[in-house]
Write a protein that holds these residues in place. Structure first.
Motif, mmCIF file in Angstrom:
data_model
loop_
_atom_site.group_PDB
_atom_site.id
_atom_site.type_symbol
_atom_site.label_atom_id
_atom_site.label_comp_id
_atom_site.label_asym_id
_atom_site.label_seq_id
_atom_site.Cartn_x
_atom_site.Cartn_y
_atom_site.Cartn_z
ATOM 1 N N MET A 1 -14.256 -87.608 42.511
ATOM 2 C CA MET A 1 -12.696 -88.042 42.433
ATOM 3 C C MET A 1 -12.819 -88.594 40.936
ATOM 4 O O MET A 1 -13.848 -88.964 40.416
ATOM 5 N N PRO A 2 -11.648 -88.664 40.199
ATOM 6 C CA PRO A 2 -11.572 -89.510 39.018
ATOM 7 C C PRO A 2 -12.157 -90.734 39.133
ATOM 8 O O PRO A 2 -11.748 -91.322 40.290
ATOM 9 N N PRO A 3 -12.709 -91.479 38.251
ATOM 10 C CA PRO A 3 -13.004 -90.760 36.955
ATOM 11 C C PRO A 3 -14.240 -90.109 36.722
ATOM 12 O O PRO A 3 -14.587 -89.549 35.700
ATOM 13 N N GLU A 4 -15.002 -90.134 37.755
ATOM 14 C CA GLU A 4 -16.252 -89.163 37.917
ATOM 15 C C GLU A 4 -15.933 -87.824 37.610
ATOM 16 O O GLU A 4 -16.773 -86.980 36.642
ATOM 17 N N ALA A 5 -14.939 -87.043 38.056
ATOM 18 C CA ALA A 5 -14.485 -85.579 37.777
ATOM 19 C C ALA A 5 -13.145 -85.483 37.941
ATOM 20 O O ALA A 5 -12.508 -86.181 39.019
ATOM 21 N N TYR A 6 -12.647 -84.321 37.440
ATOM 22 C CA TYR A 6 -11.169 -83.979 37.789
ATOM 23 C C TYR A 6 -10.961 -82.547 38.245
ATOM 24 O O TYR A 6 -11.933 -81.728 38.405
ATOM 25 N N PHE A 7 -9.765 -82.251 38.424
ATOM 26 C CA PHE A 7 -9.516 -80.940 38.825
ATOM 27 C C PHE A 7 -10.260 -79.886 38.240
ATOM 28 O O PHE A 7 -10.438 -79.973 36.784
ATOM 29 N N PRO A 8 -11.056 -78.860 38.579
ATOM 30 C CA PRO A 8 -11.060 -78.674 40.188
ATOM 31 C C PRO A 8 -12.403 -78.940 40.711
ATOM 32 O O PRO A 8 -12.872 -78.376 41.860
ATOM 33 N N ALA A 9 -12.760 -80.226 40.497
ATOM 34 C CA ALA A 9 -13.989 -80.775 40.812
ATOM 35 C C ALA A 9 -13.972 -80.930 42.749
ATOM 36 O O ALA A 9 -15.101 -80.435 43.204
ATOM 37 N N ALA A 10 -12.850 -81.456 43.057
ATOM 38 C CA ALA A 10 -13.038 -81.732 44.592
ATOM 39 C C ALA A 10 -13.102 -80.315 45.410
ATOM 40 O O ALA A 10 -14.085 -80.210 46.336
ATOM 41 N N LEU A 11 -12.260 -79.500 44.922
ATOM 42 C CA LEU A 11 -12.255 -77.878 45.410
ATOM 43 C C LEU A 11 -13.721 -77.404 45.307
ATOM 44 O O LEU A 11 -14.084 -76.637 46.227
ATOM 45 N N ASP A 12 -14.158 -77.519 44.091
ATOM 46 C CA ASP A 12 -15.533 -76.839 43.701
ATOM 47 C C ASP A 12 -16.551 -77.474 44.661
ATOM 48 O O ASP A 12 -17.465 -76.870 45.119
ATOM 49 N N ASP B 1 1.819 -89.405 44.192
ATOM 50 C CA ASP B 1 2.189 -88.442 42.954
ATOM 51 C C ASP B 1 1.349 -88.815 41.722
ATOM 52 O O ASP B 1 0.877 -88.063 41.029
ATOM 53 N N ALA B 2 1.133 -90.299 41.497
ATOM 54 C CA ALA B 2 0.491 -90.858 40.341
ATOM 55 C C ALA B 2 -1.027 -90.237 40.596
ATOM 56 O O ALA B 2 -1.740 -89.766 39.627
ATOM 57 N N GLY B 3 -1.721 -90.316 41.602
ATOM 58 C CA GLY B 3 -2.951 -89.877 41.862
ATOM 59 C C GLY B 3 -3.076 -88.341 41.647
ATOM 60 O O GLY B 3 -4.285 -87.895 40.907
ATOM 61 N N ALA B 4 -2.179 -87.648 42.176
ATOM 62 C CA ALA B 4 -2.285 -86.101 41.856
ATOM 63 C C ALA B 4 -2.180 -85.756 40.653
ATOM 64 O O ALA B 4 -2.839 -84.790 40.211
ATOM 65 N N ILE B 5 -1.405 -86.480 39.776
ATOM 66 C CA ILE B 5 -1.335 -86.347 38.462
ATOM 67 C C ILE B 5 -2.606 -86.546 37.679
ATOM 68 O O ILE B 5 -2.837 -85.823 36.862
ATOM 69 N N VAL B 6 -3.302 -87.679 37.904
ATOM 70 C CA VAL B 6 -4.382 -87.957 37.313
ATOM 71 C C VAL B 6 -5.562 -86.824 37.537
ATOM 72 O O VAL B 6 -6.395 -86.500 36.761
ATOM 73 N N TYR B 7 -5.506 -86.650 38.768
ATOM 74 C CA TYR B 7 -6.649 -85.500 39.294
ATOM 75 C C TYR B 7 -6.380 -84.230 38.596
ATOM 76 O O TYR B 7 -6.951 -83.562 38.196
ATOM 77 N N ALA B 8 -5.006 -83.906 38.364
ATOM 78 C CA ALA B 8 -4.822 -82.548 37.846
ATOM 79 C C ALA B 8 -5.362 -82.504 36.457
ATOM 80 O O ALA B 8 -5.412 -81.624 35.942
ATOM 81 N N ASN B 9 -4.977 -83.655 35.761
ATOM 82 C CA ASN B 9 -5.672 -83.879 34.265
ATOM 83 C C ASN B 9 -4.909 -82.730 33.165
ATOM 84 O O ASN B 9 -5.602 -82.301 32.467
#
Lengths: 366, 366
Positions: free
Chosen positions: B176-187, B269-277
């Protein structure tokens, strides 16, 4: 937003609000420690501010128009007797019946009046009955809070089902106040079912209905069990008035959001009270969610996210599942109470009835 | 309530308001003619007054307490970067993890850390695996808006599933952020699935998860299709963040009613925006409701009547059904977002997971 109980934590955190990161960490601590904080003055209650709802953008234009319509006028009338209800019902029916010929034409369905063991009914037949449905018949109980939609005004849902499902429907024109009171509507449904059992196996029949009709088909299931009649092959209850004691969380959350029923204290409650005629409103034959649903046939339930009776739909779903009954739930985006029987050109209306038809097809004998 | 367009009808009716019956008939005429009347100033909108909600009376005491809790404190924080989220996530996790040992003990489940092809994960095993589940394994993707619930804080749902379902679970501790961003969780989810496919047939596996985890399991289905991997035997998506573009009617109707997510513009929503990057939020791998679900395995969806994501749950249900997929919907009385993974002693929590376990049992190979 937070009250005195968190004042100490606030004060402690205030001392470290130097950087964004520390501040956020502090907020998080407050957040997860914060279940003791009071958002609302009394425990267990939630203050929801006034809001302006737009019609949802993710539905068909037809449904958007229905959802975006103003609150039903005179949703807060409270006729106290069957005699007071009659002119209301007649006026409503006169307006509604005007839409019936168009529906019949578009859906290629014909209707004829009949009487079955003394009960008035309509035979609703599609131009083409699907071959698999040739030996199947459905019993329809119309909605209208037990007091509305007399005569042809009770037909739209039966026409939708016959037309979209390509199946024959018997729509029961059950007695309503002031002609008769509880349990007359239920009795009329059972009389028709008993008569049909003489020529059609129970496994080839299903009951369906919406609102009061959704409650009535569940009540008919309970009554059939009590009488030792065979169960029909399936039941479809749409946004059923399954609890007329006003229990159900969406009576609160969807009050003034559902533009049809509007309020638990509106016209529909007044109709149910008149029909009940002094009988205990918690009797499962008036509030079927309190009935024992063991042995029910497969049942499909339909509701919408703005439906005042969403809770009373999902509660029946849970009750059926807890009784080991195969039960399917469909909830439609944005729909308030029974919006799916308004406009046969709305793709969502077709979808609702094709789902029900598919469910019946999977569960009825041929 | 009615505006000028009905003034004439009002005037006409006023002339006959002599008796109750006539008055009611007149009200009814107004009612059914009244679709042109304006309840709200602008067309298609509805003004909903402020209201005070009580916790529902028709749920267990445990669930009543959860529903009756105040709004989540700091629901309106908006961390803007992965670095800003980390202390929030860590503080939340520290609080949540305290509840894990009790859950493990009550549900008789044990947890061990592992790494699968470089992805951190937990093996979550019940004391007794049901004989029918001996060759079955589930992949769990935890919730938390793609930024919360690191480490053991992501485990409660996996423990509930393993304990109530008597089945082995692999819970993916995706990056998860800040370690990694989309699509890291999915990957990470896909990496674990691919690794497990080496020893377990796809038909013996299911994906499950709630919230961001509910979205991730749908995204994994879409990604598996894209990669030509076999589909798992079933999927369970609980109140999925299936649309992070804020489309969905209950974003309005359940705003300030859902005491967990509270608002479409809140922390989640704020979390999803940060993940989507910066990635397109409408990409089906972020908003899976826009994906093509043909070929999906049987899928069960879970939500509640107060859930901010009720619309985004039922929209996925409709999408699946439209694609011809066997899909079941369960909606629980009064529950807001993911209330069913709070208290393992609430009978409704058990019911949710026993339903999912039953669904898996009907659809997974042995």
């Amino acid at each position: 937003m937070k009250k005195s109980r968190l004042a100490l934590a606030h004060a402690l955190c205030s001392t470290v609000l130097g950087s964004t990161v520390l501040a956020l960490g502090c907020l998080a601590l407050l957040s997860f420690a914060g279940t003791a904080s009071a958002q609302t003055p009394s425990s267990g209650t939630l203050e929801v501010p006034a809001k302006t709802l737009s019609a949802p953008s993710d539905v068909s234009p037809q449904l958007q128009k229905i959802i975006g319509a103003p609150l039903r006028s005179n949703w807060d009338i409270h006729p106290k007797t069957g005699e007071e209800w009659k002119p209301v019902a007649d006026a409503g029916a006169a307006a509604l019946i005007k839409s019936v010929p168009g529906m019949l034409e578009r859906l290629k369905v014909k209707v004829e009046k009949t009487t079955i063991d003394g009960v008035r009914a309509f035979i609703v037949t599609p131009e083409t009955i699907a071959p698999k449905n040739r030996n199947r018949e459905l019993i329809h109980m119309h909605g209208g809070c037990y007091v509305l939609n007399p005569g042809e005004a009770g037909l739209p849902e039966a026409i939708f089902m016959a037309g979209f499902g390509h199946i024959k429907v018997i729509s029961v024109e059950y007695r309503m106040p002031p002609e008769a009171y509880f349990p007359a509507a239920l009795d009329d449904g059972i009389t028709v079912y008993k008569a049909m059992l003489k020529t059609t196996p129970a496994e080839n029949m299903a009951f369906f209905g919406t609102s009061a009709g959704g409650a009535l088909v569940l009540e008919m299931g309970l009554k059939a069990k009590e009488l030792g009649l065979p169960m029909p092959g399936a039941i479809a209850a749409g946004t059923p008035m399954s609890d007329v004691t006003k229990v159900g969380d969406t009576f609160q959350t969807n009050a003034m959001v559902d533009n049809v029923l509007v309020s638990p204290d509106g016209f529909c409650d007044a109709g149910a009270i008149v029909y009940a005629n002094g009988h205990d409103m918690k009797d499962p034959l008036l509030s079927p969610v309190y009935g024992d649903m063991h042995g029910f046939p497969p049942t499909i339930l339909t509701s919408g996210t703005r439906d005042l009776l969403l809770s009373n739909t999902v509660r029946v779903h849970r009750k059926l599942r807890q009784a080991g009954v195969e039960a399917a739930l469909q909830v439609y985006e944005g729909m308030a109470h029974a919006h799916y029987i308004r406009d046969d050109t709305a793709p969502e209306s077709r979808e609702v009835f094709e789902e029900i038809a598919g469910f019946f097809d999977r569960h009825l004998d041929k």
